[in-house]
Design a protein around this motif. Sequence first.
Motif, short mmCIF file in Angstrom:
data_model
loop_
_atom_site.label_atom_id
_atom_site.label_comp_id
_atom_site.label_asym_id
_atom_site.label_seq_id
_atom_site.Cartn_x
_atom_site.Cartn_y
_atom_site.Cartn_z
N LEU A 125 64.88 64.07 79.33
CA LEU A 125 64.97 63.32 80.58
C LEU A 125 65.87 62.11 80.43
N VAL A 126 65.71 61.35 79.36
CA VAL A 126 66.51 60.14 79.17
C VAL A 126 67.98 60.48 78.92
N GLY A 127 68.23 61.43 78.03
CA GLY A 127 69.60 61.77 77.68
C GLY A 127 70.40 62.27 78.88
N TYR A 128 69.95 63.36 79.48
CA TYR A 128 70.71 63.93 80.60
C TYR A 128 70.52 63.14 81.89
N GLY A 129 69.38 62.46 82.03
CA GLY A 129 69.20 61.61 83.21
C GLY A 129 70.20 60.47 83.24
N TRP A 130 70.43 59.86 82.09
CA TRP A 130 71.42 58.78 82.01
C TRP A 130 72.83 59.32 82.26
N VAL A 131 73.11 60.51 81.75
CA VAL A 131 74.42 61.12 82.02
C VAL A 131 74.60 61.34 83.52
N TRP A 132 73.56 61.78 84.20
CA TRP A 132 73.65 61.98 85.64
C TRP A 132 73.89 60.66 86.38
N LEU A 133 73.21 59.61 85.96
CA LEU A 133 73.43 58.30 86.59
C LEU A 133 74.87 57.84 86.39
N ILE A 134 75.44 58.10 85.22
CA ILE A 134 76.83 57.70 84.96
C ILE A 134 77.80 58.53 85.79
N VAL A 135 77.57 59.84 85.82
CA VAL A 135 78.49 60.73 86.55
C VAL A 135 78.46 60.42 88.05
N LEU B 265 79.68 54.42 80.12
CA LEU B 265 79.66 54.12 78.70
C LEU B 265 80.93 54.63 78.03
N PRO B 266 81.30 54.07 76.89
CA PRO B 266 82.43 54.65 76.14
C PRO B 266 82.10 56.06 75.68
N LEU B 267 83.12 56.76 75.15
CA LEU B 267 82.94 58.16 74.78
C LEU B 267 81.85 58.33 73.74
N TRP B 268 81.77 57.43 72.75
CA TRP B 268 80.74 57.57 71.72
C TRP B 268 79.34 57.43 72.31
N GLY B 269 79.22 56.59 73.35
CA GLY B 269 77.93 56.45 74.01
C GLY B 269 77.54 57.72 74.76
N MET B 270 78.52 58.35 75.41
CA MET B 270 78.25 59.62 76.08
C MET B 270 77.86 60.70 75.08
N CYS B 271 78.51 60.69 73.91
CA CYS B 271 78.16 61.66 72.87
C CYS B 271 76.71 61.48 72.43
N ILE B 272 76.28 60.23 72.30
CA ILE B 272 74.90 59.98 71.89
C ILE B 272 73.92 60.48 72.94
N LEU B 273 74.23 60.25 74.22
CA LEU B 273 73.35 60.71 75.29
C LEU B 273 73.25 62.23 75.31
N ILE B 274 74.38 62.91 75.15
CA ILE B 274 74.37 64.37 75.13
C ILE B 274 73.58 64.87 73.92
N LYS C 117 90.22 67.18 75.02
CA LYS C 117 89.83 66.76 73.68
C LYS C 117 88.55 65.95 73.71
N GLN C 118 88.40 65.10 74.73
CA GLN C 118 87.17 64.31 74.86
C GLN C 118 85.98 65.20 75.20
N ILE C 119 86.21 66.21 76.04
CA ILE C 119 85.15 67.15 76.37
C ILE C 119 84.73 67.93 75.12
N ALA C 120 85.72 68.25 74.27
CA ALA C 120 85.40 68.97 73.03
C ALA C 120 84.50 68.13 72.14
N ARG C 121 84.71 66.83 72.12
CA ARG C 121 83.85 65.95 71.32
C ARG C 121 82.43 65.94 71.87
N LEU C 122 82.30 65.96 73.18
CA LEU C 122 80.96 66.06 73.76
C LEU C 122 80.31 67.40 73.38
N GLY C 123 81.14 68.45 73.30
CA GLY C 123 80.62 69.74 72.88
C GLY C 123 80.10 69.72 71.45
#
Length: 596
Positions: free
Chosen positions: A91-101, A108-117, A51-57
């Motif tokens: 670069l900023v959006g997916y780069g930050w996701v890579w640093l988190i992963v 970041l919380p889920l809403w923060g990950m959604c913003i980055l994506i 469900k959380q992955i679906a929200r990122l989608g």
Amino acid sequence: MIRFQGKLEDLFNNRWLVFVAAMWIQSVAGTGYLFGSISPVIKTSLNYNQKQIARLGVAKDLGDNIGFLSGTLCEVLPIWGALFVGAIQNLVGYGWVWLIVTHRVPVLPLWGMCILILVGTNGETYFNTASLVSCVQNFPRSRGPVVGILKGFAGLAGAIMTQIYALIYDPDHAGIIFMVAVGPALVVIALMFIVRPVGGHKQIGPSDDSSFTLIYSVCLVLAAYLMGVMLVEDLFDPSHYVIVVFTVILFILLVIPIVIPMSLTFFSSRRSPAEEPLLPETPKQESTSSSQDLNNEVNFSELDDEKSSEEETTDVNERKKRIAQLKAKIYKAAAAGAVRVKRRKGPRRGEDFTLTQALIKADFWLIFTCFLLGSGSGLTVIDNLGQMSQSLGYNNPHIFVSMISIWNFLGRISGGYFSEIVVKDYAYPRPVSMAVAQVLMAIGHFFFAMGWPGAMHSGTLLIGLGYGAHWAIVPAAASELFGLKKFGALYNFLILANPAGSLVFSGLIASSIYDSEAKKQAGLQWKLPHISRGVFGRITDVILTANEPLKCEGSICFFLSSMILSGLCIVAAVLSMILVHRTKVVYAGLYGKLQT
């Protein structure tokens, strides 16, 4: 040395170099297509549920289709500035996701990950808008092929970047996120000063046909090659050396189109007379020729007058006097700014519209509605292709996902090619090609509904071709009916129809009907086989199936939703033909003179 520098300057200003550079940018602009490869890494690393992955989608879809800001910036900033903003967002959006992963920064919380994506994926709207705006302005008489080829490369971006990832980062699963963050940004920054409107190209050059033929050939070979590579890598386990060879061949195919601007610049001895009108004239020449043109027009009308029998009997001095008076009136009216054609307020179809002016036109909403019904129904199939294939008894849905990607690419290429034949050879409205694509999609949805043997293969073919054709036809038609000046804003508004259609058709209609049929089958399965097993057996079955997702089997799972989508495609085809009827005069004015 000076001559060589002049050639380099000519190459830099060659519109075919701009087109090839835009193709390369589009080949890395489909980061949204890689979400299926990125999401498992995020899910495993951050311990997300589906469900959380679906929200990122959902955040990915929003970022991929909301392009108001990119459309506006392409009008305010130079094209290279808009491309740079998109590269930074990516670069900023997916780069930050890579640093988190990779656990290099706090999670970041889920809403923060959604913003980055959302921010990262939104970067590709800048790439799409800048490429389309530049190339459509450089090739105003070849909009169909240009849009089809560019959107086709965007559709193949996922397969191209997946092959590069297989070469570099295959053991490191998080490496694909790093590649998505850095790869497009580097390519765009390297090419951002090349992709721009170079101006002065108002006609079809003599070399255009052969150049487009070469690019079409490369596209077909590239699609077939990628299909073969995907099948080989899926069925076998090739060594690293084989993967290197596959990737080298891929890069060679991508580089081949550069021979077009190179040959036109360095191996063309002299410019043919037919190409002279393609070059911009200097302001001085334009200003000095305006009065000559006016004189020529008056003299031409005088020649016409001389051909009439009545004028032959008129005294020569009287005729000269009347011509002088007419010239004086024309010059006086022109100086006062009084020479104008009486017309309604605002532009007419075929001229330059702003987004606000277009929003009050029925033709614009006809295009939007046709796009919503056609592309929305196609995206519904793409999003549910795995469940559709499983419900019809196929255990491996990946082959259909690969097939519809290739058909989507070929649909974009062929949609631009055949719609261009319609407008160039017959001066007939381009939306008639969209109506044909929608009829093909209606047949494809009907095959899915029936669930006949081979229906998945036939339906995938027809839906992929029809869906892809929309992405070549709609932007080209919008630029023809509403102009090029504000094309970025118009295009980014129109593509909102894609997620809107998917939200309604997939999120509400198809999913609800599927869950309803799955519940019916689950209830029937719980009641019938366990009547003799007693209460304990029933309770055990309920416990075992409670944590499993609902599954539906048989053609009934998507019968009703596919029939609804088929009907909507027929409605879209009817609306497209209404648009064809309304715009016949416009296209006759735009392309009719090409036939003379």
